[in-house]
Design an enzyme around this catalytic site. Structure first.
Site, PDB file in Angstrom:
ATOM      1  N   ARG A 162       0.681  -1.117   0.307  1.00 21.13           N
ATOM      2  CA  ARG A 162       0.328   0.040  -0.246  1.00 21.13           C
ATOM      3  C   ARG A 162       0.974   1.231   0.004  1.00 21.13           C
ATOM      4  O   ARG A 162      -0.263   2.286  -0.582  1.00 21.13           O
ATOM      5  CB  ARG A 162      -0.855   0.084   1.247  1.00 21.13           C
ATOM      6  CG  ARG A 162      -2.096  -0.694   0.833  1.00 21.13           C
ATOM      7  CD  ARG A 162      -1.817  -2.625   0.608  1.00 21.13           C
ATOM      8  NE  ARG A 162      -2.747  -2.919   0.452  1.00 21.13           N
ATOM      9  CZ  ARG A 162      -3.600  -3.663   1.562  1.00 21.13           C
ATOM     10  NH1 ARG A 162      -3.077  -3.784   2.174  1.00 21.13           N
ATOM     11  NH2 ARG A 162      -4.690  -4.841   0.771  1.00 21.13           N
ATOM     12  N   ASP A 191       0.378  -6.736  -2.876  1.00 26.72           N
ATOM     13  CA  ASP A 191      -1.366  -6.903  -2.527  1.00 26.72           C
ATOM     14  C   ASP A 191      -1.398  -6.387  -3.413  1.00 26.72           C
ATOM     15  O   ASP A 191      -0.901  -5.628  -5.247  1.00 26.72           O
ATOM     16  CB  ASP A 191      -1.208  -6.270  -1.511  1.00 26.72           C
ATOM     17  CG  ASP A 191      -3.043  -6.677  -0.620  1.00 26.72           C
ATOM     18  OD1 ASP A 191      -3.913  -6.711  -1.421  1.00 26.72           O
ATOM     19  OD2 ASP A 191      -2.201  -7.045   0.902  1.00 26.72           O
ATOM     20  N   HIS A 252      -5.754 -10.284  -3.257  1.00 23.06           N
ATOM     21  CA  HIS A 252      -5.135  -9.264  -3.162  1.00 23.06           C
ATOM     22  C   HIS A 252      -3.960  -9.423  -4.089  1.00 23.06           C
ATOM     23  O   HIS A 252      -2.710  -9.109  -3.873  1.00 23.06           O
ATOM     24  CB  HIS A 252      -5.106  -9.250  -1.285  1.00 23.06           C
ATOM     25  CG  HIS A 252      -5.919  -8.868  -0.567  1.00 23.06           C
ATOM     26  ND1 HIS A 252      -6.232  -7.128  -0.683  1.00 23.06           N
ATOM     27  CD2 HIS A 252      -6.793  -9.737   0.455  1.00 23.06           C
ATOM     28  CE1 HIS A 252      -7.062  -7.615  -0.357  1.00 23.06           C
ATOM     29  NE2 HIS A 252      -7.030  -8.577   0.593  1.00 23.06           N
ATOM     30  N   ASP A 315      -6.182 -14.359   2.249  1.00 19.96           N
ATOM     31  CA  ASP A 315      -7.446 -13.715   2.847  1.00 19.96           C
ATOM     32  C   ASP A 315      -8.145 -13.335   2.246  1.00 19.96           C
ATOM     33  O   ASP A 315      -8.263 -12.904   0.742  1.00 19.96           O
ATOM     34  CB  ASP A 315      -6.835 -12.571   3.881  1.00 19.96           C
ATOM     35  CG  ASP A 315      -5.553 -11.646   3.311  1.00 19.96           C
ATOM     36  OD1 ASP A 315      -4.986 -12.471   2.675  1.00 19.96           O
ATOM     37  OD2 ASP A 315      -6.291 -10.602   3.933  1.00 19.96           O
ATOM     38  N   GLU A 316      -9.774 -13.160   2.538  1.00 20.67           N
ATOM     39  CA  GLU A 316     -10.198 -11.878   1.711  1.00 20.67           C
ATOM     40  C   GLU A 316     -10.753 -12.580   0.465  1.00 20.67           C
ATOM     41  O   GLU A 316      -9.975 -11.845  -0.597  1.00 20.67           O
ATOM     42  CB  GLU A 316      -9.980 -10.296   1.942  1.00 20.67           C
ATOM     43  CG  GLU A 316     -10.044  -9.870   3.580  1.00 20.67           C
ATOM     44  CD  GLU A 316      -9.004  -9.028   3.837  1.00 20.67           C
ATOM     45  OE1 GLU A 316     -10.492  -8.148   4.705  1.00 20.67           O
ATOM     46  OE2 GLU A 316      -8.989  -7.814   2.737  1.00 20.67           O
ATOM     47  N   TRP A 382      -6.319 -13.533  12.160  1.00 19.32           N
ATOM     48  CA  TRP A 382      -6.780 -12.167  12.411  1.00 19.32           C
ATOM     49  C   TRP A 382      -8.385 -11.904  12.589  1.00 19.32           C
ATOM     50  O   TRP A 382      -7.628 -11.073  12.993  1.00 19.32           O
ATOM     51  CB  TRP A 382      -5.777 -11.810  10.944  1.00 19.32           C
ATOM     52  CG  TRP A 382      -7.288 -12.379  10.202  1.00 19.32           C
ATOM     53  CD1 TRP A 382      -6.879 -12.629   9.021  1.00 19.32           C
ATOM     54  CD2 TRP A 382      -7.453 -11.018   9.462  1.00 19.32           C
ATOM     55  NE1 TRP A 382      -7.947 -12.707   8.171  1.00 19.32           N
ATOM     56  CE2 TRP A 382      -8.721 -11.848   8.185  1.00 19.32           C
ATOM     57  CE3 TRP A 382      -8.052  -9.813   9.147  1.00 19.32           C
ATOM     58  CZ2 TRP A 382      -9.312 -11.107   6.959  1.00 19.32           C
ATOM     59  CZ3 TRP A 382      -9.064  -9.277   8.686  1.00 19.32           C
ATOM     60  CH2 TRP A 382      -9.814  -9.988   7.612  1.00 19.32           C
ATOM     61  N   TRP A 444      -0.049  -2.648   8.366  1.00 19.09           N
ATOM     62  CA  TRP A 444      -0.895  -2.267   7.074  1.00 19.09           C
ATOM     63  C   TRP A 444      -0.528  -0.859   7.118  1.00 19.09           C
ATOM     64  O   TRP A 444      -1.013  -0.127   7.848  1.00 19.09           O
ATOM     65  CB  TRP A 444      -2.126  -2.702   7.247  1.00 19.09           C
ATOM     66  CG  TRP A 444      -2.641  -4.329   7.085  1.00 19.09           C
ATOM     67  CD1 TRP A 444      -3.035  -4.749   8.691  1.00 19.09           C
ATOM     68  CD2 TRP A 444      -2.147  -5.296   6.471  1.00 19.09           C
ATOM     69  NE1 TRP A 444      -3.160  -6.154   8.314  1.00 19.09           N
ATOM     70  CE2 TRP A 444      -2.712  -6.883   7.504  1.00 19.09           C
ATOM     71  CE3 TRP A 444      -1.964  -5.776   4.985  1.00 19.09           C
ATOM     72  CZ2 TRP A 444      -2.270  -7.917   6.810  1.00 19.09           C
ATOM     73  CZ3 TRP A 444      -2.095  -6.533   4.690  1.00 19.09           C
ATOM     74  CH2 TRP A 444      -2.258  -8.279   5.646  1.00 19.09           C
ATOM     75  N   GLU A 446      -1.967   1.464   4.568  1.00 17.88           N
ATOM     76  CA  GLU A 446      -3.423   2.196   3.701  1.00 17.88           C
ATOM     77  C   GLU A 446      -2.353   3.339   4.164  1.00 17.88           C
ATOM     78  O   GLU A 446      -2.383   4.439   3.756  1.00 17.88           O
ATOM     79  CB  GLU A 446      -4.706   1.590   3.893  1.00 17.88           C
ATOM     80  CG  GLU A 446      -5.086   0.504   3.283  1.00 17.88           C
ATOM     81  CD  GLU A 446      -4.532  -0.557   4.380  1.00 17.88           C
ATOM     82  OE1 GLU A 446      -3.921  -0.927   4.919  1.00 17.88           O
ATOM     83  OE2 GLU A 446      -5.180  -1.810   3.850  1.00 17.88           O
TER      84      GLU A 446
END
Ligand code: ACM
Ligand code: ZN
Length: 729
Positions: A162, A191, A252, A315-316, A382, A444, A446
């Site tokens: 990020r 990512d 991601h 993940d995600e 997580w 992270w 961001e």
């Protein structure tokens, strides 16, 4: 340890006391410490004796160099059996490969361990005992320490996707981690927003995937060459830190798919995203080329990282994408997989098998549990304790990350919050001996950058270090003294550590209509923080003019403000924009009032940039209808109305804006109606200045601006109109 600290606690009020006793401020706290009589004096030319083993000689050199850097005293390293005043020795009776014993007497210092790993931790403890002020000669109080860690996996994760972090920043963090006995650097290398590791087989991963074009047209990104990665890995290894790379898959993965779009289910070209969240495009499981690609990538990654572990993210994943893909559905039928979760499980098992064939243990975020995960995998938890329980029941080893997310703002997770939260205090864990490897604090990025990253990591990592290394009962006051005692040392390492419980700085601008004066008011996280500023758009430096709490301006300006302590900058400059406006400070009447949280003044001369910066008035499910009373008839040449689009926050530009003028507030003359093209799918936040330029000036006392909503709803939620200023010229 406890009784030693009583002396410190007695003089809590006197801050100088803390530095005076910093000799005991070992962090993380050792398991056992007893104080001896007298002190050891460091004298120039004294010898450090160490066995003639390459690794141990390196540790001895590291100790010598550290002592010189910290105290100015030069020592000499000699190989055993020559007798030194500081001795490193291997003692097989000491328990565990990380355990060590440290003896300081007035005559000598001995650091013993069964393994070089433990010796190195003993050296790190010794460094913490060195005086912070230069003393002649430097002295270290006599003591005896027996120490070993509570958990073997003591990790810090840094997301370099990020925001990209240069190698120097990474090395500095590894130095700090090692100083506080962390031993895993989890490098989140890929990512959606950037691919950061050179892969020779697929050059576009970094040519395309490492760069994104921001809304303002700038190019943002960067990547590490394989040489740089090898350098970092070797640097960390010498400091007892294992580097575990993370290559995110199958979600991601937007940056990789921007480089090689053929690997997504749709195959459609995409750009490297500039916004945050979970993205629709993921690796296509039904396409064998996906596995060829990932295996080729993993081969190069494996060659760079000697760590037995490799993190694959996992993940995600918006698995629904696979439901609409013919090849994914075909694969599900062929292998009798249960829906999209079955496909995710298939994907994870296939990658795990590949890695196992290369001698690597797969690590993944806890979503990898969703489809018959083999028990050899390590699960990084997580989403909370339920996932930990699930993983343990499935036979997996776990790493706990969930309560340690350092991207959480400091006021929502203070140093004390973190210290008092011990996720390992879980009765279930005792039933699975050896399965809880330890924990990890992820950062992270961001909102974390190389400038503000230190402050997100420190001091909070102290609490994490303590949970992972020290098994002693928590004692907040004892810990706080030791944490504060680190500050002087962090200062010498140019670490821009943050406050314990509040923001570094919270600066806001307000307008006083009586005096037509803008005031920038700053709440500062440290008393000695100064705010340096510029008015020419350049980034402030420590040499720019500065203020502490308040800066008043009587003329419009574009101000850039950045916090500094001494010469160390804490975050990038924040911009405040104040503009001329003939309607400055004039009253505005709305047909419908703006929402409480978004009700900034439209004639305060203050321009906004983001919807939450306090500069905006917002209407949800209503149009904006604003009438300004200029107080007296005024000659107008132009009127500008400014609007925001931030579709992720349901804020859209208006579909039309009309401008009217009046002398009595009753009879209105329409000056202009401007239709706007609005793209509700454009997720880039942007500001539109809608201008009404009058060919012949108009004289009027009242102005009215009506902005019509683009549409009613997105996904069942009423849309907003946001405006920060109506500017009369
Ligand atoms: C995660 O925070 N998505 C692992
Ligand atoms: Zn597919």
């Amino acid at each position: 340890m406890r009784h030693l600290l009583t002396g410190i606690l007695l003089c809590v009020a006197a801050l100088t006391c803390i530095t005076a006793h910093a000799a005991f401020a070992i962090l993380p706290a050792p398991q056992h410490l007893t104080r001896g009589q007298g002190a050891f004096e460091l004298h120039r030319g004294a010898r450090i004796a160490a066995p003639a083993d390459a690794r141990i000689q390196w540790i001895a050199d590291f100790l010598r160099d550290s002592i010189e850097a910290q105290t100015g005293v030069k020592l000499r390293v000699v190989a055993s059996p020559a007798r030194g005043r500081i001795t490193l020795r291997i003692d097989p009776t000491i328990h565990g490969n990380e355990g060590y014993r440290l003896d300081v007497t007035p005559k000598e210092v001995t650091i013993s361990a069964a393994d070089a790993r433990g010796l190195f931790w003993g050296v790190q403890t010794f460094r913490q005992l060195l005086p912070l002020q230069h003393e002649v000669p430097p002295t270290i109080p006599a003591m005896h320490i027996e120490d070993a860690p509570r958990y073997a996996w003591r990790g810090v994760m840094l997301d370099v996707s990020r925001h990209f972090y240069p190698v120097d920043f990474i090395k500095k963090q590894i130095d700090l981690m090692s100083y506080y006995k962390f031993d895993v650097f989890h490098w989140h290398l890929t990512d959606d927003q950037g691919w950061r590791i050179q892969i020779k087989h697929y050059p576009k991963l970094t040519q395309v995937g490492a760069w994104r074009s921001e809304a303002d047209g700038s190019r943002n990104g960067g990547f590490y060459t394989q040489d740089q990665i090898r350098d970092v890995v070797a640097y960390a290894r010498k400091r007892n830190v294992m580097v575990v790379p993370e290559i995110e898959m199958p979600g991601h993965a937007s940056a990789a798919l921007a480089a090689y779009p053929g690997l997504s289910c749709s195959g459609k070209p995409i750009t490297v995203p500039t916004t945050w969240g979970v993205f629709h495009d993921v690796d296509c499981v039904g396409n064998d080329a996906t596995f060829t690609f990932l295996q080729n990538v993993l081969d190069e990654v494996i060659a760079l990282f000697p760590s037995p572990y490799l993190h694959i993210g996992g993940d995600e994943v918006p698995e629904g994408v696979w439901a609409d893909c013919a090849s994914c559905q075909q694969l599900a039928r062929t292998h009798d997989l249960n829906g999209e979760q079955g496909l995710h499980g298939y994907f994870v098992r296939r990658i795990q098998t590949y890695l196992a064939g290369k001698g690597k243990t797969m690590v993944g975020w806890d979503e990898i549990l969703e489809g018959q995960l083999a028990p050899q995998a390590v699960v990084e938890v997580w989403r909370g304790p339920d996932e930990a329980n699930k993983a343990l029941a499935n036979g997996n080893r776990i790493i706990i990350a969930s309560p340690f997310y350092l991207d959480t703002p400091i006021d929502q997770m203070t140093l004390q919050d973190l210290y008092r939260t011990d996720p390992f205090d879980n009765p279930l864990f005792a039933k699975y001996p050896g399965k809880v490897l330890g924990g990890e604090a992820p950062l992270w990025s961001e909102r974390a950058t190389p400038l503000n990253g230190d402050a997100r990591l420190y001091p909070r990592l102290f609490a994490v270090a303590e949970h992972l290394w020290s098994a002693s009962a928590p004692d907040w006051h004892d810990f706080l003294l030791r944490a504060r005692a680190q500050e002087a040392w962090l200062g010498t390492q140019h670490v821009a550590f943050g406050p314990e419980d509040k923001d570094i700085v919270d600066a806001r601008v307000s307008f006083n209509p009586t005096y037509k004066r803008w005031r920038i008011r700053a709440a500062r996280g440290f008393d000695d923080l100064r705010l340096h500023y510029t008015m020419d758009g350049s980034e402030p430096t420590a040499a720019s003019p500065s203020f502490e709490d308040v800066l008043d301006l009587y003329a419009p300006a574009t101000l850039k403000v950045a916090p500094f302590r001494g010469n160390v900058q804490y975050q990038a400059g924040e911009t405040f924009r104040m503009v001329p406006n003939l309607a400055l400070g004039d009253s505005v009447i709305f047909a419908a009032p703006p929402a409480g949280r978004y009700s900034a003044d439209l004639t305060d001369g203050i321009l906004g940039a983001q919807y939450h910066d306090g500069a905006w008035a917002g209407w949800q499910g209503a149009d904006m209808d604003a009438t300004i009373d200029l107080g007296r008839p005024t000659e107008l040449h132009a009127i500008d109305a400014r609007f925001l689009q931030n579709a992720q926050a349901w804020i859209l530009l208006p579909r039309s804006v009309s401008f009217e003028a009046s002398n009595d507030g009753k009879a209105w003359t329409m000056l202009q109606t401007t239709p706007l093209t609005v793209d509700p799918n454009d997720m880039h936040p942007s500001v539109r200045d809608v201008a009404c330029d009058l060919q012949t000036p108009v004289t009027a006392r009242y102005l009215r601006v009506v902005a019509m909503r683009y549409g009613q709803q997105i996904n069942g939620i009423d849309t907003w109109i946001f405006s920060d200023e109506i500017i009369a010229k």
